[in-house]
Scaffold this motif. Structure first.
Motif, short mmCIF file in Angstrom:
data_model
loop_
_atom_site.label_atom_id
_atom_site.label_comp_id
_atom_site.label_asym_id
_atom_site.label_seq_id
_atom_site.Cartn_x
_atom_site.Cartn_y
_atom_site.Cartn_z
N ILE A 92 -22.02 23.40 -2.20
CA ILE A 92 -23.42 23.82 -2.28
C ILE A 92 -24.22 23.32 -1.08
O ILE A 92 -25.12 24.02 -0.59
CB ILE A 92 -24.04 23.34 -3.60
N GLU A 93 -23.88 22.16 -0.56
CA GLU A 93 -24.66 21.57 0.53
C GLU A 93 -24.26 22.08 1.91
O GLU A 93 -24.70 21.52 2.92
CB GLU A 93 -24.54 20.05 0.48
N GLN A 301 -32.08 36.84 -10.97
CA GLN A 301 -31.43 37.71 -11.95
C GLN A 301 -29.99 38.06 -11.58
O GLN A 301 -29.50 39.16 -11.83
CB GLN A 301 -32.24 39.00 -12.16
N LYS A 302 -29.27 37.10 -11.02
CA LYS A 302 -27.87 37.32 -10.65
C LYS A 302 -27.18 35.97 -10.51
O LYS A 302 -27.85 34.94 -10.38
CB LYS A 302 -27.76 38.10 -9.33
N ILE A 303 -25.87 36.00 -10.54
CA ILE A 303 -25.12 34.79 -10.23
C ILE A 303 -25.05 34.64 -8.71
O ILE A 303 -25.15 35.64 -7.97
CB ILE A 303 -23.71 34.80 -10.85
N PRO A 304 -24.91 33.44 -8.18
CA PRO A 304 -24.86 33.26 -6.73
C PRO A 304 -23.74 34.08 -6.08
O PRO A 304 -22.68 34.31 -6.68
CB PRO A 304 -24.60 31.76 -6.60
N PHE A 309 -26.44 33.35 1.63
CA PHE A 309 -26.51 32.70 2.94
C PHE A 309 -27.39 33.51 3.91
O PHE A 309 -28.01 32.95 4.80
CB PHE A 309 -25.10 32.55 3.54
N LYS A 310 -27.41 34.82 3.75
CA LYS A 310 -28.17 35.69 4.65
C LYS A 310 -29.63 35.82 4.23
O LYS A 310 -30.53 35.88 5.08
CB LYS A 310 -27.55 37.09 4.69
N HIS A 311 -29.88 35.90 2.94
CA HIS A 311 -31.19 36.30 2.44
C HIS A 311 -32.09 35.14 2.02
O HIS A 311 -33.29 35.36 1.75
CB HIS A 311 -31.02 37.26 1.26
N LEU A 312 -31.55 33.93 1.94
CA LEU A 312 -32.35 32.77 1.55
C LEU A 312 -32.24 31.69 2.61
O LEU A 312 -31.18 31.53 3.24
CB LEU A 312 -31.86 32.21 0.21
N ASP A 313 -33.33 30.96 2.83
CA ASP A 313 -33.19 29.82 3.73
C ASP A 313 -32.38 28.75 3.02
O ASP A 313 -32.18 28.79 1.79
CB ASP A 313 -34.56 29.30 4.18
N ALA A 316 -33.87 26.88 -0.10
CA ALA A 316 -34.05 27.77 -1.25
C ALA A 316 -32.70 28.12 -1.87
O ALA A 316 -32.57 28.17 -3.10
CB ALA A 316 -34.78 29.04 -0.82
N ARG A 317 -31.69 28.34 -1.04
CA ARG A 317 -30.36 28.66 -1.55
C ARG A 317 -29.80 27.48 -2.34
O ARG A 317 -29.27 27.65 -3.45
CB ARG A 317 -29.41 29.02 -0.40
#
Length: 351
Positions: A92-93, A301-304, A309-313, A316-317
């Motif tokens: 995750i990190e 509204q979804k599982i990771p 990686f592209k759409h969240l900083d 936030a991810r």
């Protein structure tokens, strides 16, 4: 709101109906590819690894590819919960502040694997005679074994085209390697659906195997050397076995499959082929999957998934993934309650 679905194939449904739900009835445990999707069932994994199978006395044959292999490598260590927490933290990190190169992603994944194994994990996995690990790696052929990204891209396109016609054509482009303890009694020792080579999993190659099984073509560099097998370009095991479609004999016992979907796409190139969903070979399986309502309750509204990686900083991810891990504990709570009360027939669905 129910968080967990239980879906059983014909053989599994009958046995559970007659005998109840016990960990001893399962001979195989599967864990799929899918990048970060495992985060959506992390709580369930931790319950299964540290409690449900805690008193296991007979061999449990596990089969994993890519991040599924990483999950199962935690189970085969002496303290599965500690190793799984290390896996969570290191995975995750991950941080990519700019678009990374293949080598940069590879280096991050190497750190994830080092974190999973810790000081003694390699020895514990290969010496474990109860948890019999099987990890899938794919050896590239022809254009897919080319050194340039251009040749690889063309090779992958050709693979996708032929696979759309026949899954068996994957053998023209990639060879499946299964690294394991190589026990004669393994239910996976006679696979014939695709060209398959079996190799010994050892302390000297387990890091290489775990890196190769998660080396996504074009995203990560191929692993070119694995001790005990010939040199080549080794890639993600999910290419041939994304969610698995392996023919097992009925006498092998039941399979348990903690999964993030209520369906199985056999290989990576089958993801968009909705008509090619695995079912026939799951007659003896119990699939544990989150409900649509549970998934809709998660952030976004979804599982990771890898697109995060592209759409969240990065911050936030990480926050989203940490919250998803926390929410996934509800899956474990529900399954533990079903097992304790033997109320599975009130919850189980036919696959």
């Amino acid at each position: 709101m129910a968080a967990l679905r239980l879906l059983a194939g014909k053989t599994a449904f009958k046995q559970i109906e007659q005998n109840g739900l016990q960990q001893s009835m399962f001979s195989q445990l599967f864990a799929a590819s899918g990048g970060p999707k495992w985060i959506g069932v992390a709580g369930l994994d931790k319950y299964l690894f540290s409690e449900f199978f805690n008193e296991r006395q007979s061999p449990l044959y596990t089969m994993g590819a890519s991040s599924g292999a990483w999950r199962l490598s935690c189970l085969a260590q002496n303290n599965p919960l500690n190793s799984y927490h290390r896996f969570e933290d290191n995975y995750i990190e991950q941080r990519y502040e700019t678009v990374p190169s293949r080598q940069e992603v590879t280096e991050q994944v190497e750190r994830v694997i080092s974190g999973i194994l810790g000081a003694d994990g390699a020895m514990e996995i290969v010496n474990n005679r109860i948890i019999q690990s099987h990890f899938v790696v794919c050896k590239a052929k022809h254009l897919n074994a080319g050194r340039s990204k251009g040749k690889l891209a063309v090779g992958l396109a050709a693979t996708a085209l032929s696979n759309a016609i026949s899954r068996r054509s994957l053998g023209w482009h990639f060879e499946r390697l299964v690294f394991s303890h190589q026990q004669v009694k393994s239910p996976f020792s006679q696979l014939s659906d695709l060209p398959t080579e079996h190799a010994q999993l050892t302390r000297s190659n387990i890091n290489q195997v775990l890196l190769a099984t998660g080396s996504i073509p074009l995203l990560l560099a191929p692993v070119t050397q694995i001790n005990g097998v010939s040199d080549g370009h080794y890639y993600d095991g999910g290419i041939t076995d994304y969610h698995f479609d392996m023919p097992l004999h009925e006498e092998e016992g039941l399979s348990l499959y903690p999964h993030f979907y209520p369906y199985m796409s056999p290989g990576w190139f089958d993801k968009s082929l909705k008509w090619r969903r695995a079912k026939k070979h799951y007659h003896n399986a119990l699939i544990l999957a989150p409900t649509a309502e549970f998934i809709a309750s998660l952030p976004y509204q979804k599982i990771p998934d890898r697109e995060d990686f592209k759409h969240l900083d990065t911050d936030a991810r990480i926050a989203y993934w940490r919250e998803s891990v926390k929410r996934s504990e509800q899956l474990a709570i529900e399954f533990a309650d079903i097992v304790a009360n033997q109320s599975m027939m009130d919850h189980i669905e036919r696959l």
